[in-house]
Scaffold this motif. Structure first.
Motif, PDB file in Angstrom:
ATOM      1  N   GLN A 128     -25.745 -57.500  23.115  1.00 33.56           N
ATOM      2  CA  GLN A 128     -27.149 -57.712  22.677  1.00 33.56           C
ATOM      3  C   GLN A 128     -27.117 -58.754  21.437  1.00 33.56           C
ATOM      4  OE1 GLN A 128     -29.739 -54.329  21.994  1.00 33.56           O
ATOM      5  NE2 GLN A 128     -28.799 -53.456  23.804  1.00 33.56           N
ATOM      6  N   ILE A 129     -26.300 -58.452  20.599  1.00 33.28           N
ATOM      7  CA  ILE A 129     -26.173 -59.722  19.476  1.00 33.28           C
ATOM      8  C   ILE A 129     -25.716 -60.836  19.796  1.00 33.28           C
ATOM      9  CG2 ILE A 129     -24.945 -60.181  17.152  1.00 33.28           C
ATOM     10  CD1 ILE A 129     -24.907 -56.827  16.658  1.00 33.28           C
ATOM     11  N   ASP A 130     -24.661 -60.941  20.771  1.00 30.81           N
ATOM     12  CA  ASP A 130     -24.011 -62.081  21.301  1.00 30.81           C
ATOM     13  C   ASP A 130     -25.384 -62.884  22.003  1.00 30.81           C
ATOM     14  OD1 ASP A 130     -21.459 -61.573  20.064  1.00 30.81           O
ATOM     15  OD2 ASP A 130     -20.746 -60.896  21.967  1.00 30.81           O
ATOM     16  N   LEU A 159     -22.982 -45.027  14.224  1.00 27.96           N
ATOM     17  CA  LEU A 159     -22.758 -45.882  13.248  1.00 27.96           C
ATOM     18  C   LEU A 159     -21.613 -46.561  13.091  1.00 27.96           C
ATOM     19  CD1 LEU A 159     -25.068 -43.464  10.727  1.00 27.96           C
ATOM     20  CD2 LEU A 159     -25.744 -45.685  11.661  1.00 27.96           C
ATOM     21  N   GLY A 160     -20.577 -45.948  13.638  1.00 27.52           N
ATOM     22  CA  GLY A 160     -19.248 -46.476  13.532  1.00 27.52           C
ATOM     23  C   GLY A 160     -19.384 -47.837  14.106  1.00 27.52           C
ATOM     24  N   PRO A 161     -19.795 -48.042  15.528  1.00 27.73           N
ATOM     25  CA  PRO A 161     -19.845 -49.407  16.082  1.00 27.73           C
ATOM     26  C   PRO A 161     -20.784 -50.368  15.696  1.00 27.73           C
ATOM     27  CG  PRO A 161     -19.777 -47.547  17.860  1.00 27.73           C
ATOM     28  CD  PRO A 161     -19.731 -46.811  16.454  1.00 27.73           C
ATOM     29  N   VAL A 162     -21.911 -49.574  15.108  1.00 30.15           N
ATOM     30  CA  VAL A 162     -22.983 -50.353  14.289  1.00 30.15           C
ATOM     31  C   VAL A 162     -22.337 -51.161  13.315  1.00 30.15           C
ATOM     32  CG1 VAL A 162     -25.186 -50.647  13.274  1.00 30.15           C
ATOM     33  CG2 VAL A 162     -24.801 -49.353  15.385  1.00 30.15           C
ATOM     34  N   ALA A 166     -22.052 -55.131  12.483  1.00 29.11           N
ATOM     35  CA  ALA A 166     -22.670 -55.760  10.986  1.00 29.11           C
ATOM     36  C   ALA A 166     -21.888 -56.339  10.170  1.00 29.11           C
ATOM     37  CB  ALA A 166     -23.320 -54.692  10.360  1.00 29.11           C
ATOM     38  N   ALA A 167     -20.416 -55.682   9.891  1.00 26.87           N
ATOM     39  CA  ALA A 167     -19.487 -56.248   9.258  1.00 26.87           C
ATOM     40  C   ALA A 167     -18.941 -57.494   9.711  1.00 26.87           C
ATOM     41  CB  ALA A 167     -18.359 -55.316   8.741  1.00 26.87           C
ATOM     42  N   ARG A 168     -18.782 -57.446  11.316  1.00 30.28           N
ATOM     43  CA  ARG A 168     -18.218 -58.756  11.764  1.00 30.28           C
ATOM     44  C   ARG A 168     -19.103 -59.959  11.594  1.00 30.28           C
ATOM     45  NH1 ARG A 168     -17.510 -57.809  18.004  1.00 30.28           N
ATOM     46  NH2 ARG A 168     -16.650 -55.939  17.192  1.00 30.28           N
ATOM     47  N   HIS A 169     -20.385 -59.636  12.041  1.00 28.42           N
ATOM     48  CA  HIS A 169     -21.225 -60.813  11.873  1.00 28.42           C
ATOM     49  C   HIS A 169     -21.872 -61.116  10.342  1.00 28.42           C
ATOM     50  CE1 HIS A 169     -21.173 -61.221  16.193  1.00 28.42           C
ATOM     51  NE2 HIS A 169     -21.075 -59.852  16.509  1.00 28.42           N
ATOM     52  N   GLY A 170     -21.477 -60.344   9.492  1.00 23.72           N
ATOM     53  CA  GLY A 170     -22.167 -60.504   8.012  1.00 23.72           C
ATOM     54  C   GLY A 170     -23.564 -60.183   8.038  1.00 23.72           C
ATOM     55  N   LEU A 171     -24.071 -58.906   8.805  1.00 21.73           N
ATOM     56  CA  LEU A 171     -25.530 -58.723   8.938  1.00 21.73           C
ATOM     57  C   LEU A 171     -25.790 -57.443   8.166  1.00 21.73           C
ATOM     58  CD1 LEU A 171     -25.908 -59.831  12.549  1.00 21.73           C
ATOM     59  CD2 LEU A 171     -26.356 -60.942  10.600  1.00 21.73           C
ATOM     60  N   PRO A 172     -26.846 -57.334   7.513  1.00 23.15           N
ATOM     61  CA  PRO A 172     -27.329 -56.154   6.849  1.00 23.15           C
ATOM     62  C   PRO A 172     -27.983 -55.317   7.920  1.00 23.15           C
ATOM     63  CG  PRO A 172     -28.770 -57.907   6.296  1.00 23.15           C
ATOM     64  CD  PRO A 172     -27.368 -58.612   6.945  1.00 23.15           C
ATOM     65  N   ILE A 204     -21.637 -53.471   3.888  1.00 17.17           N
ATOM     66  CA  ILE A 204     -23.044 -53.609   4.525  1.00 17.17           C
ATOM     67  C   ILE A 204     -24.186 -53.462   3.787  1.00 17.17           C
ATOM     68  CG2 ILE A 204     -24.142 -53.181   6.612  1.00 17.17           C
ATOM     69  CD1 ILE A 204     -21.281 -52.366   7.864  1.00 17.17           C
ATOM     70  N   VAL A 205     -24.780 -54.360   3.475  1.00 13.45           N
ATOM     71  CA  VAL A 205     -25.992 -53.931   2.696  1.00 13.45           C
ATOM     72  C   VAL A 205     -27.120 -53.231   3.337  1.00 13.45           C
ATOM     73  CG1 VAL A 205     -28.015 -55.269   1.719  1.00 13.45           C
ATOM     74  CG2 VAL A 205     -25.625 -55.974   1.284  1.00 13.45           C
ATOM     75  N   ILE A 206     -27.740 -52.180   2.836  1.00 16.82           N
ATOM     76  CA  ILE A 206     -28.708 -51.302   3.553  1.00 16.82           C
ATOM     77  C   ILE A 206     -29.871 -51.141   2.772  1.00 16.82           C
ATOM     78  CG2 ILE A 206     -26.947 -50.122   5.026  1.00 16.82           C
ATOM     79  CD1 ILE A 206     -27.214 -47.721   2.973  1.00 16.82           C
TER      80      ILE A 206
END
Length: 307
Positions: A128-130, A159-162, A166-172, A204-206
């Motif tokens: 979905q992100i891709d 949450l592990g996969p999320v 999130a870390a891989r793509h630099g996304l909060p 990861i920023v939350i």
């Protein structure tokens, strides 16, 4: 009570700042959602929205986001399909643990928690992100449809996969630190403490808080059906109660018409009221009077990428 983080300070707003993000979920679910959300984003009444990539009208939402890169548009990670007449399927196909017997995402979150594999969830959310990135969207953040990754019903979360994505793509990611009873159960606080520690460790920023108001229209279809003015009064009270920290307030604005009423089982009028609510001058005036600072997910993404 768990205190908010230092996120407002890291944003340059000061320790006691009351920052909000007005977010519209379900961009791409249907044309009624796209019409309302695009209208509100362009008018500056929304700070962000998130696209449901598996839905039939996602291409229209993605095209809008790609054509307006200044808008804050993220990915609404989808593992459920809740309506009875309008359903959607995984991007990764139906030969997985992600679907029900009819080949669609399940209607309930509990089914996701009980039956799906971590590997299938990871592959689908990554796809979905891709897909959003491939469409030319400058993805600003991630959140989740119906809370299906939080472990709300059985305690089994994804949450592990999320966090990995999130870390891989630099996304909060939309995860609140504080469960304070508005839109989220206070009993979740111990689980949130563990999840926020993991998010912090992954960089990861939350959020500090995640608020909304009831999805359903109170008394819908009866003589006591909730009016627009009652909904507005409740939303004004919510705005006045926002404490220090960063709070996302998420809504589901849509055009209340034949298409929406054919797609959803309930709540069409409420979605129409939310569209009206976000453009109501009284709401804007209250935000200003309360000294609330509207911020963007892009700002939070910048904080994360500068860690």
């Amino acid at each position: 009570m768990t205190a908010p983080s230092d996120l407002t300070t890291r944003l340059g707003l000061g320790e006691g700042a009351r920052a909000i993000i007005l977010n519209a979920d379900d961009f791409g679910m249907c044309h009624a959602a796209n019409e309302a959300i695009a209208e509100l984003l362009l008018a500056g009444h929304l700070d962000s929205s998130t696209v449901m990539l598996p839905c039939a009208w996602a291409p229209e939402a993605l095209a809008f986001a790609a054509a307006h890169p200044d808008m804050n548009v993220g990915v609404h990670l989808v593992l459920t399909s809740e309506w009875s007449r309008y359903r959607w399927r995984p991007l990764t196909g139906t030969a997985t643990s992600l679907v029900d017997r009819d080949g669609y995402f399940p209607t309930e979150v509990r089914s996701v928690e009980e039956r799906t594999s971590v590997q299938d969830v990871s592959a689908e959310l990554g796809a979905q992100i891709d897909a959003a990135l491939a469409a030319g969207v400058d993805v600003t953040h991630l959140d989740n449809h119906m809370g299906s990754v939080y472990g709300l019903y059985t305690g089994r979360d994804f949450l592990g996969p999320v966090f990995e994505l999130a870390a891989r793509h630099g996304l909060p990611f939309r995860l609140p630190r504080v469960a304070d009873g508005i839109g989220i159960d206070t009993a979740m606080q111990p689980a949130l403490d563990r999840a926020t520690a993991a998010a912090d460790a992954a960089g990861i920023v939350i959020l500090d808080r995640l608020w909304t108001h009831p999805f359903e229209l109170a008394g819908e279809g009866t003589g006591d059906e909730e009016t627009y003015e009652q909904i507005r009064d409740g939303f004004l009270a919510l705005l006045r109660a926002v404490p220090a920290g960063v709070t996302e307030i998420y809504l589901h604005p849509m055009v209340d018409g034949h298409e929406l009423r054919a797609a959803v089982d309930y709540g069409a009028a409420k979605r129409g009221y939310e569209r009206r609510l976000l453009s109501d001058p009284v709401i804007r005036e209250t935000i200003e009077q309360e000294g609330l600072i509207r911020i963007s997910w892009r700002a939070l993404r910048s904080v994360q990428r500068n860690l």
